[in-house]
Design a protein around this motif. Structure first.
Motif, short mmCIF file in Angstrom:
data_model
loop_
_atom_site.label_atom_id
_atom_site.label_comp_id
_atom_site.label_asym_id
_atom_site.label_seq_id
_atom_site.Cartn_x
_atom_site.Cartn_y
_atom_site.Cartn_z
N SER A 61 0.79 -1.30 0.13
CA SER A 61 0.16 -0.04 -0.09
C SER A 61 0.93 1.41 -0.06
N CYS A 62 2.25 1.11 0.14
CA CYS A 62 2.96 2.20 -0.03
C CYS A 62 3.40 2.50 -1.54
N THR A 63 3.06 1.83 -2.28
CA THR A 63 3.42 1.54 -3.70
C THR A 63 2.10 2.20 -4.64
N ILE A 64 0.84 2.41 -4.12
CA ILE A 64 -0.32 2.83 -4.81
C ILE A 64 -0.80 4.13 -4.18
N PHE A 65 -1.32 5.02 -4.99
CA PHE A 65 -2.02 6.14 -4.54
C PHE A 65 -3.37 5.74 -3.94
N ALA A 66 -3.64 6.56 -2.96
CA ALA A 66 -5.07 6.22 -2.18
C ALA A 66 -6.30 6.42 -3.38
N VAL A 67 -6.11 7.29 -4.40
CA VAL A 67 -7.12 7.49 -5.34
C VAL A 67 -7.21 6.19 -6.26
N GLN A 68 -6.27 5.50 -6.51
CA GLN A 68 -6.25 4.45 -7.27
C GLN A 68 -6.92 3.44 -6.75
N ALA A 69 -7.46 3.35 -5.36
CA ALA A 69 -8.28 2.48 -4.55
C ALA A 69 -9.78 2.87 -4.49
N GLU A 70 -9.83 3.62 -5.36
CA GLU A 70 -11.49 4.32 -5.45
C GLU A 70 -12.29 3.09 -5.74
N GLY A 71 -13.10 3.00 -4.71
CA GLY A 71 -14.34 1.95 -5.31
C GLY A 71 -13.79 0.35 -4.86
N ALA A 72 -12.54 0.17 -4.45
CA ALA A 72 -11.83 -0.93 -3.92
C ALA A 72 -12.49 -1.82 -2.82
N GLU A 73 -12.29 -3.01 -2.59
CA GLU A 73 -12.43 -3.76 -1.61
C GLU A 73 -11.19 -3.94 -1.11
N VAL A 74 -10.97 -3.42 0.34
CA VAL A 74 -9.50 -3.63 0.77
C VAL A 74 -9.72 -4.56 2.24
N THR A 75 -8.81 -5.33 2.48
CA THR A 75 -8.63 -6.07 3.73
C THR A 75 -7.27 -5.56 4.39
N THR A 76 -7.46 -5.11 5.39
CA THR A 76 -6.11 -5.03 6.27
C THR A 76 -6.10 -5.95 7.33
#
Ligand code: FES
Ligand code: FES
Length: 166
Positions: A61-76
């Motif tokens: 997640s340090c490799t992508i911009f937050a805006v690239q995760a628009e609408g995504a399903e993320v699990t931490t």
């Protein structure tokens, strides 16, 4: 700088926030959402401490911009245990098999292994080692990390964990 209104789903929860175009996903997760289980170990895409699951893929997640995760399903790492707090087999495995020392790499390792076991539910030791090659453990506890993942794979497959002969 103009801000972007970001919406995504994280750990089963819809979230939103304002981000600058340059904001990294890891910073949005840690600083805006307060999910500090996702660690920053290098900021240069090497260590994997910041690994999250994004639309079914392990992502640093340090490799992508937050805006690239628009609408995504993320699990931490905070979303790996069951909602009632029951540990995931991987969390149980890391505890039972002493898969951590300082613990800094552990959230990224577990989130990576979570995807690995979905892609390959019964990996060989070599496949586990290859599968976590993007995640570095500075304490170099790889042997027990591998055992922890083997323990989790056995549990998820409903078979007893049998330690391989050295
Ligand atoms: Fe992202 Fe190291 S902090 S790879
Ligand atoms: Fe310390 Fe992996 S347990 S970096």
């Amino acid at each position: 700088m103009s801000k972007h209104h970001l919406q995504l789903r994280i750990n089963g929860r819809d979230v939103e926030g304002l981000v600058e175009p340059r904001t990294l996903l890891v910073h949005f997760i840690r600083e805006t959402l307060g999910l500090t289980g996702t660690h920053i170990g290098c900021d240069t895409s090497h260590c994997g401490a910041c690994t999250v699951d994004l639309d079914g893929k392990s992502v640093k997640s340090c490799t992508i911009f937050a805006v690239q995760a628009e609408g995504a399903e993320v699990t931490t790492i905070e979303g790996i245990a069951a909602p009632d707090g029951t540990l995931h087999a991987l969390q149980e495995g890391f505890r039972a098999m002493h898969g951590l020392q300082c613990g800094y790499c552990t959230p990224g390792m577990i989130v990576r292994a979570y995807r690995l076991l979905q892609e390959n539910p019964n990996p060989t030791e070599a496949e586990i080692r290859y599968g976590i090659a993007g995640n570095l453990c500075r304490c170099t506890g790889y042997q027990n990390i591998v055992r922890s993942i083997q323990y989790a794979a056995a549990k998820l497959n409903g078979v007893p964990y049998v330690e391989a002969a050295e």
